[in-house]
Design an enzyme around this catalytic site. Structure first.
Site, PDB file in Angstrom:
ATOM      1  N   CYS A  72       0.827  -1.199   0.000  1.00 26.41           N
ATOM      2  CA  CYS A  72       0.000   0.000   0.000  1.00 26.41           C
ATOM      3  C   CYS A  72       0.865   1.254   0.000  1.00 26.41           C
ATOM      4  O   CYS A  72       0.597   2.213  -0.730  1.00 26.41           O
ATOM      5  CB  CYS A  72      -0.935  -0.008   1.205  1.00 26.41           C
ATOM      6  SG  CYS A  72      -2.054   1.421   1.270  1.00 26.41           S
TER       7      CYS A  72
ATOM      8  N   CYS B  57      -6.197  -2.903   7.502  1.00 23.45           N
ATOM      9  CA  CYS B  57      -7.366  -2.025   7.471  1.00 23.45           C
ATOM     10  C   CYS B  57      -8.563  -2.629   6.765  1.00 23.45           C
ATOM     11  O   CYS B  57      -9.706  -2.322   7.111  1.00 23.45           O
ATOM     12  CB  CYS B  57      -6.989  -0.692   6.830  1.00 23.45           C
ATOM     13  SG  CYS B  57      -6.535  -0.798   5.082  1.00 23.45           S
TER      14      CYS B  57
END
Length: 365
Positions: free
Chosen positions: A109, A205
């Site tokens: 990410c 997440c």
């Protein structure tokens, strides 16, 4: 916060998650006189609205980020990167598990989304730097970036940034690198930022409730199911499994009982879809290999002593680094290490300096 080489009024985008760290990063930069813009990435699709409110990508977190930007006095925007996140991070996450590997989506990410896609989108805004709430230090010496550990060694996140290119690092600012967590919370409290005591999320997440297996099961179809056998260290079949995606090296849960001793996953063979179970002793390794090597520091001598992290939450260990061409290396540990998982990052350090690293390979039994 040492950003002296950067001119005042320089436009800086801060990635804001709604938590105390990124909020304080934005606050400090604004206080120093920079032209600060807050950005929050929306990375869920309508298929993922089960994301809990405390997650850094959830709807409530975006509201917190928006409110904190208003309180600091900076503009705030939400950029929809759900499709890119699905392609670059979630697909990688699922693919790695299907190959019997244990992924690290946070590293991907950072590389692909935060310092890749985000930078591409904001360049036209006249932005010169990206800032985050990472606990790490980025120094530029003669226009050559160097990544180092944060002052707060317990919070240090340099491990997650090892794969960034020199270009990405050169435009990165980490205002919290010289601060400890307690100092960050104190700054937020003194400034009246009401996220000063907000609990932080330590989970991935996009996976609700730490339930990776359930998340993966929800993404499976008949064409990507990898069920097979569980064998012992002698090759005897002792059970069956419904998919190698639900297992990782070192795991105990999900293995058959009645073997007279605790069993652990010691190997996952993606070709035969076989899980090999064995004793705790079998998890200890004297060395490992890594591929897709990325070196921040150039002209590394080999062999050379280093310290290495084999997972983010593992302590560093001493090792001998041997380069094997451009893209691979071997690490020989000073003492046997447990739970070395293919797919995780092996990040090498020289003191506080991040040399670089690579992705741990599977060694066939």
């Amino acid at each position: 916060m040492n950003v002296a080489p950067i001119k005042k009024n320089t436009r800086i985008v801060v990635g804001m998650s709604g938590g105390v760290d990124s909020t304080v990063a934005a606050y400090l930069l604004k206080r120093e006189g920079f032209d600060v813009i807050g950005i929050t990435l929306k990375i869920w699709t309508d298929r993922c609205m089960h994301i809990s409110s405390e997650k850094c990508c959830g709807p409530d977190a975006i509201n917190d980020a928006r409110n904190m930007a208003a309180q600091i006095g900076i503009p705030h925007y939400v950029l929809d990167e759900a499709d890119c996140f699905e392609k670059e991070v979630i697909s990688y996450f699922l693919r790695e598990y299907s190959l019997g590997r244990t992924p690290n989506p946070c590293i991907k990410c950072n590389e692909k989304i935060k310092f890749g896609r985000l930078w591409t989108r904001v360049q036209s805004w006249g932005v010169e730097y990206l800032a985050t709430g990472h606990y790490a230090l980025v120094e530029n010496q003669d226009h050559i970036p160097r990544l180092k550990k944060a002052k707060d060694k317990r919070r240090d996140q340099s491990y997650f940034l090892f794969s960034l290119s020199p270009g990405q690092l050169s435009r990165m600012i980490t205002p919290l690198g010289n601060l400890e967590k307690k100092e960050v919370r104190a700054i937020a409290k003194e400034a009246g930022l009401n996220v000063w005591d907000k609990e932080e999320s330590r989970d991935i997440c996009f996976v609700p409730g730490k339930n990776y297996k359930e998340f993966i099961q929800g993404k499976k179809t008949p064409s990507n199911t990898h069920s097979g056998f569980i064998i012992d260290e002698e090759g005897k079949i002792i059970g069956e499994h419904q998919g190698i995606e639900g297992y990782t090296v070192g795991q105990r849960k999900g293995l058959p009982g009645g073997q007279g001793r605790p069993l652990y996953v010691v190997d996952i063979d993606p070709e035969s879809k076989t899980i090999r179970a064995g004793s705790l002793k079998s998890l200890f390794k004297t060395h490992c290999y890594a591929s897709q090597a990325h070196w921040i520091e150039k002209d590394i001598e080999s062999p050379r002593p280093v310290t290495v992290k084999l997972r983010y939450n593992y302590p560093e260990v001493e090792a001998l680094l041997t380069l094997l061409g451009k893209d691979r290396f071997r690490l020989d540990f000073s003492s046997p290490q447990i739970g070395i998982s293919p797919g995780q990052a092996a990040v090498c350090y020289d003191g506080d300096i991040v040399l670089g690293g690579g992705w741990i390979e599977r060694e066939k039994a």
